[in-house]
Design a protein around this motif. Structure first.
Motif, PDB file in Angstrom:
ATOM      1  N   LEU A   1     -85.633   6.751 -20.847  1.00 30.58           N
ATOM      2  CA  LEU A   1     -85.057   7.279 -19.615  1.00 30.58           C
ATOM      3  C   LEU A   1     -85.016   6.203 -18.549  1.00 30.58           C
ATOM      4  CD1 LEU A   1     -87.077  10.629 -19.389  1.00 30.58           C
ATOM      5  CD2 LEU A   1     -84.832  10.299 -20.416  1.00 30.58           C
ATOM      6  N   THR A   2     -84.151   6.411 -17.559  1.00 27.68           N
ATOM      7  CA  THR A   2     -84.099   5.508 -16.408  1.00 27.68           C
ATOM      8  C   THR A   2     -84.495   6.190 -15.111  1.00 27.68           C
ATOM      9  OG1 THR A   2     -81.747   6.000 -16.083  1.00 27.68           O
ATOM     10  CG2 THR A   2     -82.294   4.089 -17.452  1.00 27.68           C
ATOM     11  N   VAL A   3     -84.618   7.536 -15.126  1.00 28.48           N
ATOM     12  CA  VAL A   3     -84.962   8.262 -13.904  1.00 28.48           C
ATOM     13  C   VAL A   3     -85.595   9.594 -14.293  1.00 28.48           C
ATOM     14  CG1 VAL A   3     -82.703   9.400 -13.720  1.00 28.48           C
ATOM     15  CG2 VAL A   3     -84.071   9.024 -11.659  1.00 28.48           C
ATOM     16  N   ALA A   4     -86.505  10.089 -13.448  1.00 28.08           N
ATOM     17  CA  ALA A   4     -87.164  11.368 -13.722  1.00 28.08           C
ATOM     18  C   ALA A   4     -87.725  11.928 -12.421  1.00 28.08           C
ATOM     19  CB  ALA A   4     -88.284  11.194 -14.742  1.00 28.08           C
ATOM     20  N   ALA A   5     -88.087  13.206 -12.463  1.00 26.87           N
ATOM     21  CA  ALA A   5     -88.793  13.862 -11.365  1.00 26.87           C
ATOM     22  C   ALA A   5     -90.276  13.925 -11.700  1.00 26.87           C
ATOM     23  CB  ALA A   5     -88.228  15.266 -11.145  1.00 26.87           C
ATOM     24  N   THR A   6     -91.079  14.368 -10.745  1.00 29.90           N
ATOM     25  CA  THR A   6     -92.519  14.462 -10.984  1.00 29.90           C
ATOM     26  C   THR A   6     -92.958  15.870 -11.369  1.00 29.90           C
ATOM     27  OG1 THR A   6     -92.911  14.819  -8.627  1.00 29.90           O
ATOM     28  CG2 THR A   6     -93.161  12.561  -9.442  1.00 29.90           C
ATOM     29  N   ASN A   7     -92.019  16.752 -11.690  1.00 32.02           N
ATOM     30  CA  ASN A   7     -92.418  18.116 -12.043  1.00 32.02           C
ATOM     31  C   ASN A   7     -92.959  18.224 -13.466  1.00 32.02           C
ATOM     32  OD1 ASN A   7     -89.917  17.657 -13.183  1.00 32.02           O
ATOM     33  ND2 ASN A   7     -88.903  19.394 -12.212  1.00 32.02           N
ATOM     34  N   ASN A   8     -92.894  17.145 -14.228  1.00 31.00           N
ATOM     35  CA  ASN A   8     -93.487  17.092 -15.574  1.00 31.00           C
ATOM     36  C   ASN A   8     -93.525  15.629 -15.986  1.00 31.00           C
ATOM     37  OD1 ASN A   8     -94.428  17.521 -18.149  1.00 31.00           O
ATOM     38  ND2 ASN A   8     -92.735  18.822 -18.814  1.00 31.00           N
ATOM     39  N   LEU A   9     -94.461  14.889 -15.440  1.00 29.44           N
ATOM     40  CA  LEU A   9     -94.472  13.431 -15.574  1.00 29.44           C
ATOM     41  C   LEU A   9     -95.884  12.915 -15.773  1.00 29.44           C
ATOM     42  CD1 LEU A   9     -92.947  10.638 -15.205  1.00 29.44           C
ATOM     43  CD2 LEU A   9     -93.557  10.820 -12.779  1.00 29.44           C
ATOM     44  N   LEU A  10     -96.073  12.097 -16.807  1.00 28.83           N
ATOM     45  CA  LEU A  10     -97.349  11.428 -17.073  1.00 28.83           C
ATOM     46  C   LEU A  10     -97.186   9.939 -16.799  1.00 28.83           C
ATOM     47  CD1 LEU A  10    -100.274  11.777 -18.418  1.00 28.83           C
ATOM     48  CD2 LEU A  10     -99.165  10.865 -20.474  1.00 28.83           C
ATOM     49  N   LEU A  11     -98.122   9.357 -16.042  1.00 26.51           N
ATOM     50  CA  LEU A  11     -98.065   7.944 -15.684  1.00 26.51           C
ATOM     51  C   LEU A  11     -99.262   7.190 -16.240  1.00 26.51           C
ATOM     52  CD1 LEU A  11     -97.102   8.233 -11.896  1.00 26.51           C
ATOM     53  CD2 LEU A  11     -95.567   7.660 -13.793  1.00 26.51           C
ATOM     54  N   ASP A  12     -99.012   5.998 -16.755  1.00 24.71           N
ATOM     55  CA  ASP A  12    -100.078   5.062 -17.108  1.00 24.71           C
ATOM     56  C   ASP A  12    -100.433   4.301 -15.829  1.00 24.71           C
ATOM     57  OD1 ASP A  12    -101.385   2.612 -17.756  1.00 24.71           O
ATOM     58  OD2 ASP A  12    -100.645   2.721 -19.800  1.00 24.71           O
ATOM     59  N   LEU A  13    -101.595   4.583 -15.277  1.00 22.31           N
ATOM     60  CA  LEU A  13    -101.927   4.049 -13.956  1.00 22.31           C
ATOM     61  C   LEU A  13    -102.148   2.545 -13.954  1.00 22.31           C
ATOM     62  CD1 LEU A  13    -104.196   6.890 -12.552  1.00 22.31           C
ATOM     63  CD2 LEU A  13    -101.824   6.366 -11.970  1.00 22.31           C
ATOM     64  N   ASP A  14    -102.635   1.982 -15.051  1.00 23.66           N
ATOM     65  CA  ASP A  14    -102.762   0.523 -15.106  1.00 23.66           C
ATOM     66  C   ASP A  14    -101.398  -0.132 -14.938  1.00 23.66           C
ATOM     67  OD1 ASP A  14    -105.454   0.654 -15.414  1.00 23.66           O
ATOM     68  OD2 ASP A  14    -105.499   0.000 -17.508  1.00 23.66           O
ATOM     69  N   GLN A  15    -100.395   0.400 -15.616  1.00 20.62           N
ATOM     70  CA  GLN A  15     -99.051  -0.181 -15.514  1.00 20.62           C
ATOM     71  C   GLN A  15     -98.430   0.090 -14.147  1.00 20.62           C
ATOM     72  OE1 GLN A  15     -96.427  -0.138 -19.007  1.00 20.62           O
ATOM     73  NE2 GLN A  15     -98.004   1.081 -20.074  1.00 20.62           N
ATOM     74  N   VAL A  16     -98.663   1.275 -13.599  1.00 17.01           N
ATOM     75  CA  VAL A  16     -98.148   1.586 -12.261  1.00 17.01           C
ATOM     76  C   VAL A  16     -98.691   0.596 -11.235  1.00 17.01           C
ATOM     77  CG1 VAL A  16     -98.291   3.278 -10.377  1.00 17.01           C
ATOM     78  CG2 VAL A  16     -97.683   4.022 -12.687  1.00 17.01           C
ATOM     79  N   ARG A  17     -99.995   0.311 -11.316  1.00 14.42           N
ATOM     80  CA  ARG A  17    -100.594  -0.642 -10.374  1.00 14.42           C
ATOM     81  C   ARG A  17    -100.062  -2.051 -10.609  1.00 14.42           C
ATOM     82  NH1 ARG A  17    -105.450   2.185 -12.318  1.00 14.42           N
ATOM     83  NH2 ARG A  17    -105.860   3.931 -10.907  1.00 14.42           N
ATOM     84  N   ALA A  18     -99.934  -2.445 -11.865  1.00 19.44           N
ATOM     85  CA  ALA A  18     -99.440  -3.783 -12.177  1.00 19.44           C
ATOM     86  C   ALA A  18     -98.013  -3.984 -11.680  1.00 19.44           C
ATOM     87  CB  ALA A  18     -99.514  -4.031 -13.685  1.00 19.44           C
ATOM     88  N   LEU A  19     -97.217  -2.915 -11.674  1.00 26.46           N
ATOM     89  CA  LEU A  19     -95.834  -2.998 -11.207  1.00 26.46           C
ATOM     90  C   LEU A  19     -95.715  -2.849  -9.693  1.00 26.46           C
ATOM     91  CD1 LEU A  19     -94.144  -0.849 -14.007  1.00 26.46           C
ATOM     92  CD2 LEU A  19     -94.062  -3.334 -13.763  1.00 26.46           C
ATOM     93  N   GLY A  20     -96.849  -2.598  -9.022  1.00 27.97           N
ATOM     94  CA  GLY A  20     -96.854  -2.492  -7.562  1.00 27.97           C
ATOM     95  C   GLY A  20     -96.108  -1.283  -7.037  1.00 27.97           C
ATOM     96  N   LEU A  21     -96.246  -0.140  -7.707  1.00 26.98           N
ATOM     97  CA  LEU A  21     -95.463   1.040  -7.365  1.00 26.98           C
ATOM     98  C   LEU A  21     -96.241   2.034  -6.517  1.00 26.98           C
ATOM     99  CD1 LEU A  21     -93.838   1.694 -10.855  1.00 26.98           C
ATOM    100  CD2 LEU A  21     -92.628   0.979  -8.785  1.00 26.98           C
TER     101      LEU A  21
END
Length: 321
Positions: free
Chosen positions: A164-184
């Motif tokens: 996917l290229t886009v999503a909402a947060t109504n059903n979303l799992l995030l890898d927090l290590d990668q989120v932090r590494a990407l500065g999001l």
């Protein structure tokens, strides 16, 4: 593939709420059951994190009462008084602490039996930065034929593993290590208009993170009667077009030539939708087709939202009195 050391890290289920005590009271036992089931298998431990976005902290008493019946440490409460869903989402990122994974779900949604386990399994098997599941609508009462014909509540279904290229947060799992590494983080300028999740997930993919679909991880969205009106669904179509175009403008804002091109593109695309929708509405009126009338107005409303964004207009669906 996912790192074996990380696979043992905690999973946090984040549920954001704003003045819906009935919904959060129903949601918490279900989410606690998801966390308990996940931890009972050969999977990471899980907890539930409630983010109360009401400045008056109206959910605190109910959450703490229910948490006391569900076992120590299973449910946590956090108060985020700054208005806007983006601020609440950022509070969830911050309060997840050192957890490995963070799952977002709405307080009016009902997860399927193995919802969390299926999201986690796909993430651990693939190492994806994000995993997204489907949302199915159920209604307080049957929508009128005009709303059904306009397909206002129809959402996508894809094969598991589809990128996917886009999503909402109504059903979303995030890898927090990668989120932090990407500065999001979630852009709080979109807090009262919506669209911060659209911008967040598009940035995640643009910066190199992968986002995959998990078709088995279903949640059910319980749609109240207040949203089953022509006015509400058309305003939502306008807001969706407006926020999508604003996200495009934000992504292009780093370079002035790109920004000018993005504004022109939003205006052109929005105008085409507006005109095309009006033409379809006219055809529907001539032929008596309810589908053409409803879908024409839906297209026109989204186009108006897109075109107005090119001139700097912000439709704040979640503005507060």
């Amino acid at each position: 593939m996912a790192n074996d050391d990380r696979s043992a890290g905690e999973v946090v289920i984040a549920v954001l709420t704003y003045r819906r005590p009935g919904d959060i009271s129903l949601a918490l036992p279900r989410l606690a059951a998801q966390a308990t089931t996940l931890a009972a298998g050969d999977r990471p431990p899980a907890t539930v994190l409630v983010i109360d976005n009401d400045p008056a902290a109206s959910a605190q008493a109910a959450v703490q009462d229910i948490a006391g019946t569900l076992g120590p440490g299973l449910v946590r409460y956090a108060h985020e008084p700054r208005p806007g869903i983006a601020a609440a989402r950022n509070r969830a990122l911050a309060d997840a602490g050192t957890a490995a994974l963070l799952a977002f779900i709405d307080d009016d949604e009902v997860p399927s039996e193995h919802w969390l386990a299926q999201l986690v399994e796909l993430q651990q098997r693939t190492g994806a930065a994000a995993v997204v599941g489907p949302v199915i609508s159920e209604y307080e009462h049957e929508p009128e034929p005009w709303i059904q014909a306009g397909r206002f509540f129809r959402r996508r279904r894809l094969a598991t593993g589809t990128p996917l290229t886009v999503a909402a947060t109504n059903n979303l799992l995030l890898d927090l290590d990668q989120v932090r590494a990407l500065g999001l983080s979630f852009d709080e300028r979109f807090g009262l208009s919506g669209g911060s999740d659209t911008l967040f997930t598009r940035q995640l993919v643009q910066r190199g993170g992968s986002m995959l679909w998990c078709d088995e991880a279903v949640v059910v969205d319980r749609v109240p009667a207040s949203r089953l009106t022509r006015g509400w669904v058309l305003r939502r179509a306008l807001r969706s077009g407006n926020s999508a175009a604003r996200v495009n403008l934000e992504l292009a804002a780093a370079a002035a030539p790109r920004l000018a091109a993005a504004r022109a593109s939003s205006l052109a695309a929005g105008s085409l939708r507006l005109l095309g929708g009006a033409a379809r509405l006219g055809a529907g009126l001539l032929t008596g087709s309810t589908a053409h009338q409803a879908m024409g107005l839906r297209t026109a409303a989204r186009g108006l939202g897109m075109a107005s964004a090119a001139f700097g207009y912000v439709y704040s669906e979640y503005r507060r009195k």
